[in-house]
Scaffold this motif. Structure first.
Motif, PDB file in Angstrom:
ATOM      1  N   GLY A 138       4.405   9.086   8.229  1.00 34.98           N
ATOM      2  CA  GLY A 138       2.986   8.890   7.981  1.00 34.98           C
ATOM      3  C   GLY A 138       2.654   8.513   6.548  1.00 34.98           C
ATOM      4  N   ALA A 139       3.665   8.429   5.682  1.00 37.94           N
ATOM      5  CA  ALA A 139       3.431   8.043   4.283  1.00 37.94           C
ATOM      6  C   ALA A 139       3.034   6.570   4.211  1.00 37.94           C
ATOM      7  CB  ALA A 139       4.690   8.278   3.454  1.00 37.94           C
ATOM      8  N   LEU A 140       2.187   6.246   3.248  1.00 36.82           N
ATOM      9  CA  LEU A 140       1.776   4.863   3.051  1.00 36.82           C
ATOM     10  C   LEU A 140       2.858   4.112   2.277  1.00 36.82           C
ATOM     11  CD1 LEU A 140      -1.999   5.237   2.131  1.00 36.82           C
ATOM     12  CD2 LEU A 140      -0.983   4.652   4.344  1.00 36.82           C
ATOM     13  N   PHE A 141       3.283   2.989   2.856  1.00 35.35           N
ATOM     14  CA  PHE A 141       4.281   2.132   2.235  1.00 35.35           C
ATOM     15  C   PHE A 141       3.662   0.771   1.950  1.00 35.35           C
ATOM     16  CE2 PHE A 141       7.131   5.293   3.714  1.00 35.35           C
ATOM     17  CZ  PHE A 141       8.340   5.130   3.058  1.00 35.35           C
ATOM     18  N   PRO A 142       4.077   0.125   0.854  1.00 33.13           N
ATOM     19  CA  PRO A 142       3.585  -1.215   0.558  1.00 33.13           C
ATOM     20  C   PRO A 142       4.317  -2.263   1.382  1.00 33.13           C
ATOM     21  CG  PRO A 142       4.922  -0.362  -1.267  1.00 33.13           C
ATOM     22  CD  PRO A 142       4.878   0.696  -0.221  1.00 33.13           C
ATOM     23  N   HIS A 143       3.550  -3.124   2.045  1.00 31.31           N
ATOM     24  CA  HIS A 143       4.083  -4.219   2.860  1.00 31.31           C
ATOM     25  C   HIS A 143       3.443  -5.527   2.407  1.00 31.31           C
ATOM     26  CE1 HIS A 143       4.593  -1.041   6.272  1.00 31.31           C
ATOM     27  NE2 HIS A 143       5.644  -1.039   5.452  1.00 31.31           N
ATOM     28  N   PHE A 196       8.507  -2.791   1.057  1.00 32.42           N
ATOM     29  CA  PHE A 196       8.676  -2.289  -0.298  1.00 32.42           C
ATOM     30  C   PHE A 196       8.649  -0.767  -0.247  1.00 32.42           C
ATOM     31  CE2 PHE A 196       6.967  -6.471  -1.346  1.00 32.42           C
ATOM     32  CZ  PHE A 196       7.660  -6.818  -2.503  1.00 32.42           C
ATOM     33  N   SER A 197       9.012  -0.151  -1.365  1.00 33.35           N
ATOM     34  CA  SER A 197       8.926   1.299  -1.529  1.00 33.35           C
ATOM     35  C   SER A 197       8.338   1.596  -2.896  1.00 33.35           C
ATOM     36  CB  SER A 197      10.317   1.946  -1.460  1.00 33.35           C
ATOM     37  OG  SER A 197      10.919   1.740  -0.210  1.00 33.35           O
ATOM     38  N   THR A 198       7.700   2.747  -3.002  1.00 28.77           N
ATOM     39  CA  THR A 198       7.312   3.255  -4.319  1.00 28.77           C
ATOM     40  C   THR A 198       8.564   3.859  -4.956  1.00 28.77           C
ATOM     41  OG1 THR A 198       6.781   5.464  -3.502  1.00 28.77           O
ATOM     42  CG2 THR A 198       4.995   3.811  -3.465  1.00 28.77           C
ATOM     43  N   ALA A 199       8.462   4.235  -6.217  1.00 26.26           N
ATOM     44  CA  ALA A 199       9.591   4.879  -6.885  1.00 26.26           C
ATOM     45  C   ALA A 199       9.998   6.157  -6.145  1.00 26.26           C
ATOM     46  CB  ALA A 199       9.241   5.194  -8.331  1.00 26.26           C
ATOM     47  N   GLU A 200       9.011   6.895  -5.668  1.00 25.95           N
ATOM     48  CA  GLU A 200       9.293   8.147  -4.954  1.00 25.95           C
ATOM     49  C   GLU A 200       9.953   7.906  -3.595  1.00 25.95           C
ATOM     50  OE1 GLU A 200       6.169   7.348  -6.184  1.00 25.95           O
ATOM     51  OE2 GLU A 200       6.447   8.501  -8.014  1.00 25.95           O
ATOM     52  N   GLN A 201       9.699   6.764  -2.973  1.00 26.77           N
ATOM     53  CA  GLN A 201      10.224   6.455  -1.643  1.00 26.77           C
ATOM     54  C   GLN A 201      11.567   5.724  -1.676  1.00 26.77           C
ATOM     55  OE1 GLN A 201       6.853   4.098  -0.547  1.00 26.77           O
ATOM     56  NE2 GLN A 201       5.763   5.796   0.426  1.00 26.77           N
ATOM     57  N   LYS A 248      -0.388  -4.876   1.581  1.00 27.92           N
ATOM     58  CA  LYS A 248      -1.133  -3.862   2.342  1.00 27.92           C
ATOM     59  C   LYS A 248      -0.372  -2.542   2.292  1.00 27.92           C
ATOM     60  CE  LYS A 248      -3.721  -7.243   3.980  1.00 27.92           C
ATOM     61  NZ  LYS A 248      -4.889  -7.613   3.250  1.00 27.92           N
ATOM     62  N   TRP A 249      -1.109  -1.451   2.171  1.00 34.85           N
ATOM     63  CA  TRP A 249      -0.516  -0.115   2.213  1.00 34.85           C
ATOM     64  C   TRP A 249      -0.705   0.429   3.620  1.00 34.85           C
ATOM     65  CZ3 TRP A 249       2.059   2.128  -1.910  1.00 34.85           C
ATOM     66  CH2 TRP A 249       2.021   1.389  -3.083  1.00 34.85           C
ATOM     67  N   GLU A 250       0.413   0.651   4.317  1.00 34.83           N
ATOM     68  CA  GLU A 250       0.347   1.031   5.726  1.00 34.83           C
ATOM     69  C   GLU A 250       1.233   2.242   5.999  1.00 34.83           C
ATOM     70  OE1 GLU A 250      -0.476  -3.291   7.719  1.00 34.83           O
ATOM     71  OE2 GLU A 250       1.600  -2.894   7.134  1.00 34.83           O
ATOM     72  N   PRO A 251       0.809   3.083   6.968  1.00 32.45           N
ATOM     73  CA  PRO A 251       1.615   4.253   7.306  1.00 32.45           C
ATOM     74  C   PRO A 251       2.950   3.839   7.911  1.00 32.45           C
ATOM     75  CG  PRO A 251      -0.429   4.203   8.609  1.00 32.45           C
ATOM     76  CD  PRO A 251      -0.414   2.996   7.739  1.00 32.45           C
ATOM     77  N   SER A 252       3.966   4.574   7.511  1.00 29.51           N
ATOM     78  CA  SER A 252       5.304   4.318   8.035  1.00 29.51           C
ATOM     79  C   SER A 252       6.019   5.653   8.160  1.00 29.51           C
ATOM     80  CB  SER A 252       6.043   3.344   7.106  1.00 29.51           C
ATOM     81  OG  SER A 252       7.263   2.933   7.685  1.00 29.51           O
ATOM     82  N   ARG A 253       7.198   5.751   7.615  1.00 24.77           N
ATOM     83  CA  ARG A 253       8.051   6.923   7.734  1.00 24.77           C
ATOM     84  C   ARG A 253       7.283   8.211   7.422  1.00 24.77           C
ATOM     85  NH1 ARG A 253      12.312   4.868   4.608  1.00 24.77           N
ATOM     86  NH2 ARG A 253      11.444   5.813   2.745  1.00 24.77           N
TER      87      ARG A 253
END
Length: 112
Positions: free
Chosen positions: A77-82, A35-40, A70-75
């Motif tokens: 280092g930003a936290l992305f929802p998985h 998933f992504s936030t609106a900003e991502q 879960k919110w995990e670091p990805s691109r």
């Protein structure tokens, strides 16, 4: 908070037909739904769906997805929802076409 999933038209049709899915091929390969936030979301569209038309953006309530989210670091280092579980049609808050415009994908004005 709403979070967003971008699906191709055939993936969206499959979710509608089956009421749930393990996700797109990348989701199945990684073992969770991306998933992504609106900003991502715009960067996600540009990076993973560049020049693809026939997309849909789906909104989900992050809190309603419960402990499987879960919110995990990805691109970068930003936290992305998985989501560690199936993507369920019943959890979709709304869905809208994500057309391809001249400068990239045209997101709904009210994505927050």
């Amino acid at each position: 908070m709403l979070i967003y999933k971008i699906l191709r038209s055939d993936e969206w049709a499959a979710l509608n037909a089956a009421s749930q899915t393990a996700g797109a091929p990348v989701d199945v390969a990684d073992g969770y739904i991306h998933f992504s936030t609106a900003e991502q979301a715009r960067e996600t569209a540009a990076k993973h769906f560049a020049d693809e038309d026939g997309l849909y953006v789906l909104a989900f309530d992050a809190d309603a997805l419960g402990e499987d989210l879960k919110w995990e670091p990805s691109r970068g280092g930003a936290l992305f929802p998985h989501l560690y579980g199936p993507l369920k049609l019943a959890d979709v808050v709304w869905s809208r076409p994500l057309p391809l415009g001249l400068g990239g994908h045209v997101f709904p004005d009210d994505m927050t």
